[in-house]
Design an enzyme around this catalytic site. Structure first.
Site, PDB file in Angstrom:
ATOM      1  N   TYR A  56      -2.342   0.067  10.354  1.00 49.90           N
ATOM      2  CA  TYR A  56      -2.146  -0.973   8.453  1.00 49.90           C
ATOM      3  C   TYR A  56      -0.667   0.323   8.165  1.00 49.90           C
ATOM      4  O   TYR A  56      -0.608  -1.420   7.711  1.00 49.90           O
ATOM      5  CB  TYR A  56      -3.728   0.088   8.581  1.00 49.90           C
ATOM      6  CG  TYR A  56      -3.814  -0.508   7.020  1.00 49.90           C
ATOM      7  CD1 TYR A  56      -3.888  -1.924   6.240  1.00 49.90           C
ATOM      8  CD2 TYR A  56      -3.402   0.590   6.021  1.00 49.90           C
ATOM      9  CE1 TYR A  56      -4.492  -1.811   5.220  1.00 49.90           C
ATOM     10  CE2 TYR A  56      -3.310   0.299   4.293  1.00 49.90           C
ATOM     11  CZ  TYR A  56      -4.138  -1.416   4.410  1.00 49.90           C
ATOM     12  OH  TYR A  56      -3.838  -1.255   2.642  1.00 49.90           O
ATOM     13  N   SER A  92       0.780  -1.322  -0.380  1.00 49.67           N
ATOM     14  CA  SER A  92      -0.046  -0.034  -0.252  1.00 49.67           C
ATOM     15  C   SER A  92       1.401   1.407  -0.373  1.00 49.67           C
ATOM     16  O   SER A  92       2.181   1.743   0.767  1.00 49.67           O
ATOM     17  CB  SER A  92      -0.663   0.073   1.274  1.00 49.67           C
ATOM     18  OG  SER A  92      -1.956   1.540   1.436  1.00 49.67           O
TER      19      SER A  92
END
Length: 252
Positions: free
Chosen positions: A148, A135
């Protein structure tokens, strides 16, 4: 016949990767794995109607035995995409150790376990390609995403180390880092915007820059890059991390 495995194929980017591979390589065997067995079976069934040799398998990436069983059953796999992941968003001061560990267990440790086990088999056979979905949060701080972001940064770097160690055995390991992508997970994130598409406009309040391309990614945008990294056309690409963000990171 080539065998492709997509882990986390029940929804979102993983589902898009499976569907893309089915279209691009209709003669290959396609194994779609997910923790939601019913969901991934529906995806596989839809592809079988289209004439694709697609099978669905249950896997829990946090369960070593579950991963071992999947890898043993698909030992011939020469292309593996890893898109399993979970997301949570909460103020960093409120994140508990248990919250942090839960996300790391799936996004980092679990996905790394899948990659290293497939890499071992590929190294023994002398070839293979593995791509995991990281990501842009691994590079850019995101509000309310401490766990995250950390999980994706750790995955990206641990797979680079793995890539270094297996490159000499003919195995390539890369990652792809999507920016905002229109998926169920991203809709959870878009609480400070009217819609997922509005993420393209950026937000000063959320410290989120505007996306120069003017839109968020679709799953197909990410899947196309994963397919390239899995293919022979990318034979000299390894330890790479291709960003698919519409320019949000400004190329940094």
């Amino acid at each position: 016949m080539s065998t492709s495995v997509v882990v986390g194929a029940g929804r979102g980017i993983g589902q898009a990767i499976g569907e893309d591979l089915a279209r691009a390589c209709p003669g290959d065997r396609l194994v779609l794995a997910d923790i939601d067995a019913d969901l991934v079976e529906r995806v596989a069934a839809t592809l079988r109607v289209q004439g694709v040799e697609a099978v669905a398998r249950h896997v829990d990436v946090t369960d070593e035995k579950s991963v071992q069983d999947l890898v043993a059953e698909t030992a011939e796999a020469d292309k593996v995409a890893i898109a399993a992941g979970i997301f949570d968003s909460s103020p960093t001061l409120d994140v508990t150790a248990a919250d942090f560990e839960r996300i790391l267990r799936v996004n980092t440790i679990g996905c790394f376990d899948v990659a290293r086990r497939y890499a071992a088999g590929m190294a023994a056979s002398g070839s293979g390609s593995i791509v995991a979905v990281a990501s842009v949060a691994a590079r850019m701080p995101r509000m309310r995403q401490a766990a995250y972001a950390a999980s994706k940064a750790a995955l990206r770097q641990s797979l680079r180390v793995l890539a270094l160690e297996v490159a000499g055995s003919g195995v390539r390991v890369n990652t792809v880092s999507p920016g905002p992508t229109d998926t169920e997970m991203m809709r959870q994130l878009a609480s400070d915007h009217a819609s997922v598409d509005d993420l393209a406009d950026g937000s000063l309040l959320a410290f989120r820059p505007r996306i120069p391309a003017g839109r968020v990614a679709r799953g197909s945008d990410v899947a196309a890059v994963v397919r390239f990294l899995l293919s022979a056309e990318s034979s000299h690409v390894l330890l790479g991390d291709i960003v698919v963000d519409g320019g949000e990171l400004l190329g940094m």
